[in-house]
Design a protein around this motif. Structure first.
Motif, PDB file in Angstrom:
ATOM      1  N   SER A   1      46.736  38.041  48.377  1.00 37.61           N
ATOM      2  CA  SER A   1      45.556  37.870  47.853  1.00 37.61           C
ATOM      3  C   SER A   1      45.557  37.521  46.198  1.00 37.61           C
ATOM      4  O   SER A   1      45.030  36.852  45.707  1.00 37.61           O
ATOM      5  N   THR A   2      46.775  38.262  45.412  1.00 35.95           N
ATOM      6  CA  THR A   2      47.148  37.553  44.266  1.00 35.95           C
ATOM      7  C   THR A   2      47.452  36.270  44.005  1.00 35.95           C
ATOM      8  O   THR A   2      47.129  35.451  43.263  1.00 35.95           O
ATOM      9  N   ALA A   3      48.314  35.852  45.199  1.00 35.72           N
ATOM     10  CA  ALA A   3      48.524  34.381  45.330  1.00 35.72           C
ATOM     11  C   ALA A   3      47.583  33.235  45.533  1.00 35.72           C
ATOM     12  O   ALA A   3      47.378  32.386  44.671  1.00 35.72           O
ATOM     13  N   ASN A   4      46.539  33.836  46.433  1.00 36.75           N
ATOM     14  CA  ASN A   4      45.265  33.025  46.466  1.00 36.75           C
ATOM     15  C   ASN A   4      44.293  32.876  45.312  1.00 36.75           C
ATOM     16  O   ASN A   4      44.022  31.848  44.830  1.00 36.75           O
ATOM     17  N   ALA A   5      44.160  34.025  44.714  1.00 37.07           N
ATOM     18  CA  ALA A   5      43.393  33.984  43.453  1.00 37.07           C
ATOM     19  C   ALA A   5      44.017  33.120  42.224  1.00 37.07           C
ATOM     20  O   ALA A   5      43.463  32.631  41.695  1.00 37.07           O
ATOM     21  N   LEU A   6      45.276  33.248  42.161  1.00 42.18           N
ATOM     22  CA  LEU A   6      45.988  32.260  41.066  1.00 42.18           C
ATOM     23  C   LEU A   6      45.941  30.880  41.504  1.00 42.18           C
ATOM     24  O   LEU A   6      45.774  30.062  40.772  1.00 42.18           O
ATOM     25  N   GLU A   7      46.037  30.521  42.721  1.00 41.65           N
ATOM     26  CA  GLU A   7      45.883  29.125  43.130  1.00 41.65           C
ATOM     27  C   GLU A   7      44.492  28.656  43.118  1.00 41.65           C
ATOM     28  O   GLU A   7      43.913  27.691  42.390  1.00 41.65           O
ATOM     29  N   GLU A   8      43.338  29.497  43.174  1.00 38.20           N
ATOM     30  CA  GLU A   8      41.903  29.289  43.138  1.00 38.20           C
ATOM     31  C   GLU A   8      41.408  29.353  41.671  1.00 38.20           C
ATOM     32  O   GLU A   8      40.809  28.310  41.182  1.00 38.20           O
ATOM     33  N   LEU A   9      41.706  30.244  40.803  1.00 35.76           N
ATOM     34  CA  LEU A   9      41.333  30.500  39.603  1.00 35.76           C
ATOM     35  C   LEU A   9      42.284  29.979  38.473  1.00 35.76           C
ATOM     36  O   LEU A   9      41.683  29.705  37.363  1.00 35.76           O
ATOM     37  N   GLY A  10      43.626  29.689  38.647  1.00 37.94           N
ATOM     38  CA  GLY A  10      44.451  29.087  37.704  1.00 37.94           C
ATOM     39  C   GLY A  10      44.858  30.278  36.871  1.00 37.94           C
ATOM     40  O   GLY A  10      44.401  31.531  36.797  1.00 37.94           O
ATOM     41  N   ALA A  11      45.950  30.149  35.937  1.00 36.98           N
ATOM     42  CA  ALA A  11      46.635  30.860  34.854  1.00 36.98           C
ATOM     43  C   ALA A  11      45.973  30.409  33.439  1.00 36.98           C
ATOM     44  O   ALA A  11      45.480  29.031  33.314  1.00 36.98           O
ATOM     45  N   PRO A  12      45.828  31.354  32.612  1.00 40.42           N
ATOM     46  CA  PRO A  12      46.231  32.797  32.816  1.00 40.42           C
ATOM     47  C   PRO A  12      45.318  33.484  33.415  1.00 40.42           C
ATOM     48  O   PRO A  12      44.079  33.111  33.296  1.00 40.42           O
ATOM     49  N   LEU A  13      45.826  34.623  34.094  1.00 40.99           N
ATOM     50  CA  LEU A  13      44.867  35.433  35.152  1.00 40.99           C
ATOM     51  C   LEU A  13      45.265  36.870  34.845  1.00 40.99           C
ATOM     52  O   LEU A  13      46.475  37.040  35.026  1.00 40.99           O
ATOM     53  N   ILE A  14      44.147  37.621  34.656  1.00 37.28           N
ATOM     54  CA  ILE A  14      44.581  39.045  34.780  1.00 37.28           C
ATOM     55  C   ILE A  14      44.425  39.635  35.817  1.00 37.28           C
ATOM     56  O   ILE A  14      43.453  39.336  36.674  1.00 37.28           O
ATOM     57  N   VAL A  15      45.292  40.603  36.408  1.00 33.37           N
ATOM     58  CA  VAL A  15      44.927  41.151  37.837  1.00 33.37           C
ATOM     59  C   VAL A  15      45.043  42.738  37.447  1.00 33.37           C
ATOM     60  O   VAL A  15      45.862  43.312  36.799  1.00 33.37           O
ATOM     61  N   THR A  16      44.215  43.400  38.343  1.00 31.41           N
ATOM     62  CA  THR A  16      43.993  44.747  38.435  1.00 31.41           C
ATOM     63  C   THR A  16      43.755  45.280  39.591  1.00 31.41           C
ATOM     64  O   THR A  16      43.502  44.379  40.595  1.00 31.41           O
ATOM     65  N   THR A  17      43.537  46.595  39.781  1.00 28.72           N
ATOM     66  CA  THR A  17      43.151  47.096  41.124  1.00 28.72           C
ATOM     67  C   THR A  17      41.665  47.859  40.992  1.00 28.72           C
ATOM     68  O   THR A  17      41.260  48.232  40.021  1.00 28.72           O
ATOM     69  N   GLY A  18      41.129  47.767  42.315  1.00 29.22           N
ATOM     70  CA  GLY A  18      39.925  48.291  42.500  1.00 29.22           C
ATOM     71  C   GLY A  18      39.796  49.926  42.363  1.00 29.22           C
ATOM     72  O   GLY A  18      38.844  50.513  42.383  1.00 29.22           O
ATOM     73  N   ASP A  19      41.037  50.705  42.231  1.00 25.52           N
ATOM     74  CA  ASP A  19      41.094  51.969  41.906  1.00 25.52           C
ATOM     75  C   ASP A  19      41.234  52.502  40.802  1.00 25.52           C
ATOM     76  O   ASP A  19      41.651  53.774  40.630  1.00 25.52           O
ATOM     77  N   HIS A  20      41.286  51.523  39.752  1.00 23.27           N
ATOM     78  CA  HIS A  20      41.538  51.880  38.495  1.00 23.27           C
ATOM     79  C   HIS A  20      40.518  52.388  37.816  1.00 23.27           C
ATOM     80  O   HIS A  20      39.774  51.897  36.945  1.00 23.27           O
ATOM     81  N   ALA A  21      40.030  53.502  38.104  1.00 27.99           N
ATOM     82  CA  ALA A  21      38.872  54.167  37.653  1.00 27.99           C
ATOM     83  C   ALA A  21      38.461  54.373  36.099  1.00 27.99           C
ATOM     84  O   ALA A  21      37.401  54.373  35.498  1.00 27.99           O
ATOM     85  N   LEU A  22      39.797  54.679  35.290  1.00 34.03           N
ATOM     86  CA  LEU A  22      39.552  54.922  33.956  1.00 34.03           C
ATOM     87  C   LEU A  22      39.947  53.826  33.342  1.00 34.03           C
ATOM     88  O   LEU A  22      40.029  54.120  31.928  1.00 34.03           O
ATOM     89  N   LEU A  23      40.191  52.804  33.833  1.00 34.50           N
ATOM     90  CA  LEU A  23      40.352  51.213  33.179  1.00 34.50           C
ATOM     91  C   LEU A  23      39.592  51.377  31.902  1.00 34.50           C
ATOM     92  O   LEU A  23      38.274  51.371  31.992  1.00 34.50           O
TER      93      LEU A  23
END
Length: 268
Positions: free
Chosen positions: A90-112
């Motif tokens: 999923s990260t590879a696909n997002a980087l290809e689609e959105l380009g760099a720089p790209l912030i990556v995090t997770t949907g369970d990071h409730a206290l972000l």
């Protein structure tokens, strides 16, 4: 938008795909998907999206395969993105689609927290292709007593990941490809050892390898410049991987609402 070495960070991706089978945290919470667990009026996914926005990142995408999670992403103005077979794909696909720089995090990071994101991005050195945020055990035990985390034990201490990454340049795809290879080999440990190197593994097992040395070596194997940023706030390492994590986060947010700081009696 957040800045990195004078470059703006226009995009982020939230990994919120569902693994095969039933998620015990979702079952514990009585919802179809972990990302839809509610804390007051907000879902966990909403909290993550809002933190990214508050950090100045304008374009937020959510990689998920659940129609309900994708709908929740759209409801909060995030771009729904089809999840691949695993988080690395999923990260590879997002980087290809959105380009760099790209912030990556997770949907369970409730206290972000937006401050963690801004501080992380600001401290990534120029020339880095990939950066990862980690926290020391001591900081986590101070900020989140009772929260049980998984630690990587290095010569310079015990560390836990904070589910926050910066793919700073297009070259970061090579690090993601190494991640994909390791993910594919997870049921064949000997393949992972062969990819990462026996010498590196032995130094880690005998506690003679520092965290920086490990990340640098892994980056070299991927052909990229990789760096570590230390987060002083141990709460950044808290995500919701199991029911006890959910209990901890709910207790923490409840105490934050009433102004109580101490969590010593939270039995996560």
């Amino acid at each position: 938008m957040a800045a990195f070495g004078g470059t703006m960070i226009p995009s982020s991706v939230v990994l919120a795909g569902s693994r095969d089978g039933t998620d015990p945290v979702a079952v514990h919470a009585g919802v179809s998907d972990k990302a839809l667990i509610a804390f007051g009026e907000e879902t966990m996914l909403e909290r993550v999206i809002m933190a990214l926005r508050a950090a100045g990142i304008g374009h937020v995408s959510v990689a998920a395969n659940s129609p309900a999670v994708l709908a929740e992403a759209e409801r909060h103005g995030a771009m729904p993105f089809p999840a691949a077979a695993g988080p690395s794909a999923s990260t590879a696909n997002a980087l290809e689609e959105l380009g760099a720089p790209l912030i990556v995090t997770t949907g369970d990071h409730a206290l972000l927290n937006s401050e963690w994101i801004r501080d992380f991005v600001a401290r990534v050195p120029d020339g880095a292709d990939v950066a990862v945020l980690l926290a020391r055990r001591e900081a986590i035990e101070v900020a989140a007593p009772g929260s049980r985390r998984t630690y990587l034990r290095f010569a310079d201490g015990d560390w836990s990941g904070c589910n926050l990454f910066l793919l700073a340049t297009p070259r970061a795809i090579d690090a993601v490809r190494l991640w994909q290879a390791v993910e594919r080999d997870r049921k064949q440990p000997w393949r992972i050892v062969r990819r990462l190197g026996v010498r590196l593994l032995l130094r880690y097992l005998t506690r003679r390898l520092t965290l920086v040395e490990a990340i640098t070596a892994l980056g070299q194997r991927a052909g990229v410049s990789a760096t570590v940023v230390e987060c002083a706030d141990g709460l950044a390492a808290v995500d919701v991987d199991k029911p006890s994590d959910l209990n901890f986060v709910r207790a923490f947010l409840g105490r934050a609402d009433d102004g109580t700081a101490r969590l010593d009696d939270v039995n996560a």
